[in-house]
Design a protein around this motif. Structure first.
Motif, short mmCIF file in Angstrom:
data_model
loop_
_atom_site.label_atom_id
_atom_site.label_comp_id
_atom_site.label_asym_id
_atom_site.label_seq_id
_atom_site.Cartn_x
_atom_site.Cartn_y
_atom_site.Cartn_z
N UNK A 34 0.90 -1.09 0.07
CA UNK A 34 -0.17 0.02 -0.09
C UNK A 34 0.96 1.30 0.16
N UNK A 35 2.10 1.22 0.69
CA UNK A 35 2.85 2.36 0.88
C UNK A 35 3.51 2.81 -0.53
N UNK A 36 3.83 1.60 -1.35
CA UNK A 36 4.57 1.99 -2.48
C UNK A 36 3.47 2.52 -3.49
N UNK A 37 2.28 2.12 -3.26
CA UNK A 37 1.48 2.63 -4.36
C UNK A 37 0.82 3.73 -3.82
N UNK A 38 0.76 4.24 -2.77
CA UNK A 38 0.45 5.44 -2.38
C UNK A 38 1.53 6.50 -2.81
N UNK A 39 2.54 6.19 -2.45
CA UNK A 39 3.90 7.25 -2.96
C UNK A 39 3.92 7.30 -4.48
N UNK A 40 3.41 6.15 -5.24
CA UNK A 40 3.44 6.42 -6.67
C UNK A 40 1.97 7.43 -7.15
N UNK A 41 1.07 7.38 -6.58
CA UNK A 41 -0.05 8.25 -6.85
C UNK A 41 0.32 9.69 -6.48
N UNK A 42 0.73 9.86 -5.05
CA UNK A 42 1.19 11.25 -4.64
C UNK A 42 2.29 11.97 -5.57
N UNK A 43 3.27 10.90 -6.14
CA UNK A 43 4.11 11.59 -7.05
C UNK A 43 3.54 12.02 -8.28
N UNK A 44 2.42 11.37 -8.91
CA UNK A 44 1.84 11.69 -9.99
C UNK A 44 0.95 13.04 -9.74
N UNK A 45 0.72 13.54 -8.52
CA UNK A 45 -0.06 14.59 -8.33
C UNK A 45 -1.36 14.26 -7.83
N UNK A 46 -1.81 12.74 -7.50
CA UNK A 46 -3.07 12.68 -6.99
C UNK A 46 -3.12 13.11 -5.53
N UNK A 47 -4.21 14.04 -5.28
CA UNK A 47 -4.54 14.72 -4.16
C UNK A 47 -4.43 13.32 -2.99
N UNK A 48 -4.15 13.68 -1.87
CA UNK A 48 -3.90 12.60 -0.76
C UNK A 48 -5.37 12.02 -0.39
N UNK A 49 -6.21 12.80 -0.23
CA UNK A 49 -7.51 12.26 0.21
C UNK A 49 -8.18 11.32 -1.20
N UNK A 50 -7.88 11.81 -2.40
CA UNK A 50 -8.29 10.70 -3.42
C UNK A 50 -7.41 9.41 -3.37
N UNK A 51 -6.10 9.88 -3.37
CA UNK A 51 -5.12 8.57 -3.12
C UNK A 51 -5.80 7.42 -2.20
N UNK A 52 -5.89 7.98 -0.82
CA UNK A 52 -6.42 7.25 0.14
C UNK A 52 -7.38 6.66 0.11
N UNK A 53 -8.60 7.23 -0.46
CA UNK A 53 -9.94 6.75 -0.77
C UNK A 53 -9.81 5.41 -1.85
N UNK A 54 -8.88 5.88 -2.91
CA UNK A 54 -8.93 4.67 -3.75
C UNK A 54 -7.97 3.59 -3.30
N UNK A 55 -7.09 3.71 -2.39
CA UNK A 55 -6.40 2.75 -1.77
C UNK A 55 -7.25 1.81 -0.82
N UNK A 56 -8.10 2.68 -0.16
CA UNK A 56 -8.86 2.05 0.81
C UNK A 56 -9.94 1.09 0.21
N UNK A 57 -10.52 1.47 -1.10
CA UNK A 57 -11.29 0.95 -1.88
C UNK A 57 -10.78 -0.48 -2.49
N UNK A 58 -9.47 -0.36 -2.93
CA UNK A 58 -8.59 -1.62 -3.76
C UNK A 58 -8.42 -2.51 -2.58
N UNK A 59 -8.22 -1.94 -1.38
CA UNK A 59 -7.97 -2.75 0.01
C UNK A 59 -9.45 -3.60 0.37
N UNK A 60 -10.41 -3.07 0.29
CA UNK A 60 -11.57 -3.66 0.37
C UNK A 60 -11.91 -4.49 -0.57
N UNK A 61 -11.67 -4.38 -1.79
CA UNK A 61 -11.90 -5.36 -2.95
C UNK A 61 -10.92 -6.56 -2.74
N UNK A 62 -9.77 -6.31 -2.25
CA UNK A 62 -9.03 -7.38 -1.90
C UNK A 62 -7.58 -7.47 -2.82
N UNK A 63 -7.46 -6.31 -3.80
CA UNK A 63 -6.60 -6.20 -4.57
C UNK A 63 -5.02 -5.67 -4.02
#
Length: 169
Positions: A34-63
């Motif tokens: 999750x940490x690697x993916x979050x860093x990649x999203x933030x590096x691309x300019x994705x806002x933290x709230x959007x990144x965290x929401x998407x990461x949470x959803x992907x975790x819920x789905x088991x990805x």
């Protein structure tokens, strides 16, 4: 922009869609923490709230599953590369995996497993060293094992054992 530069979000882009596309692309290549993916999203300019929401959803789905990622990493790195637990622990830390998850994943490799894998590596290496004297074989095997994170005492013990076996053949 070169093909190796990461595309940044433009003002009109839907940050959520970009985040989902990045996550899907990164996860389709191989497992990630999750940490690697979050860093990649933030590096691309994705806002933290959007990144965290998407990461949470992907975790819920088991990805995204840091426990499964760490367990797979331990299996892979120990079996295929013969790395010691200390090196694997360091790699997982750099990937942002929680310490408790690392501890749990490393329980799959005990002292006997580690010694057995190191001995296998040494036996493979010593086969190509027939022209060398025993001292040189021992030094080289100790070096190989040390680079994979085995302690000096363990590496020396295994090297001596394997060189002795090979000399007796």
């Amino acid at each position: 922009m070169s093909r190796f530069q990461k595309r940044q979000i433009e003002p009109g882009d839907d940050a959520g869609a970009v985040a989902r596309a990045v996550l899907l692309r990164r996860l389709s290549a191989s497992g990630r923490s999750r940490s690697e993916l979050r860093a990649d999203l933030l590096e691309r300019g994705v806002p933290e709230a959007v990144a965290d929401a998407n990461l949470d959803r992907f975790m819920e789905l088991g990805f995204i599953d840091d426990v499964a990622f760490a367990e797979g990493w331990v299996r892979s790195r120990h079996r295929s590369r013969g790395l010691s637990r200390s090196v694997i622990r360091r790699e997982l830390r750099t990937k942002g995996v929680d310490e408790c998850i690392i501890d749990e994943a490393l329980e799959a490799v005990d002292d006997d497993d580690e010694r057995s894998r190191a001995t296998e590596l040494a036996r493979v290496r010593v086969r190509s060293m027939d022209r060398l004297d025993d001292a040189a074989k021992t030094r080289r095997i100790v070096g190989v094992l040390a680079r994979r994170g085995y302690s000096g005492a363990v590496a020396l013990s295994i090297a001596r054992e394997v060189v002795h076996e090979r000399s007796a053949e």
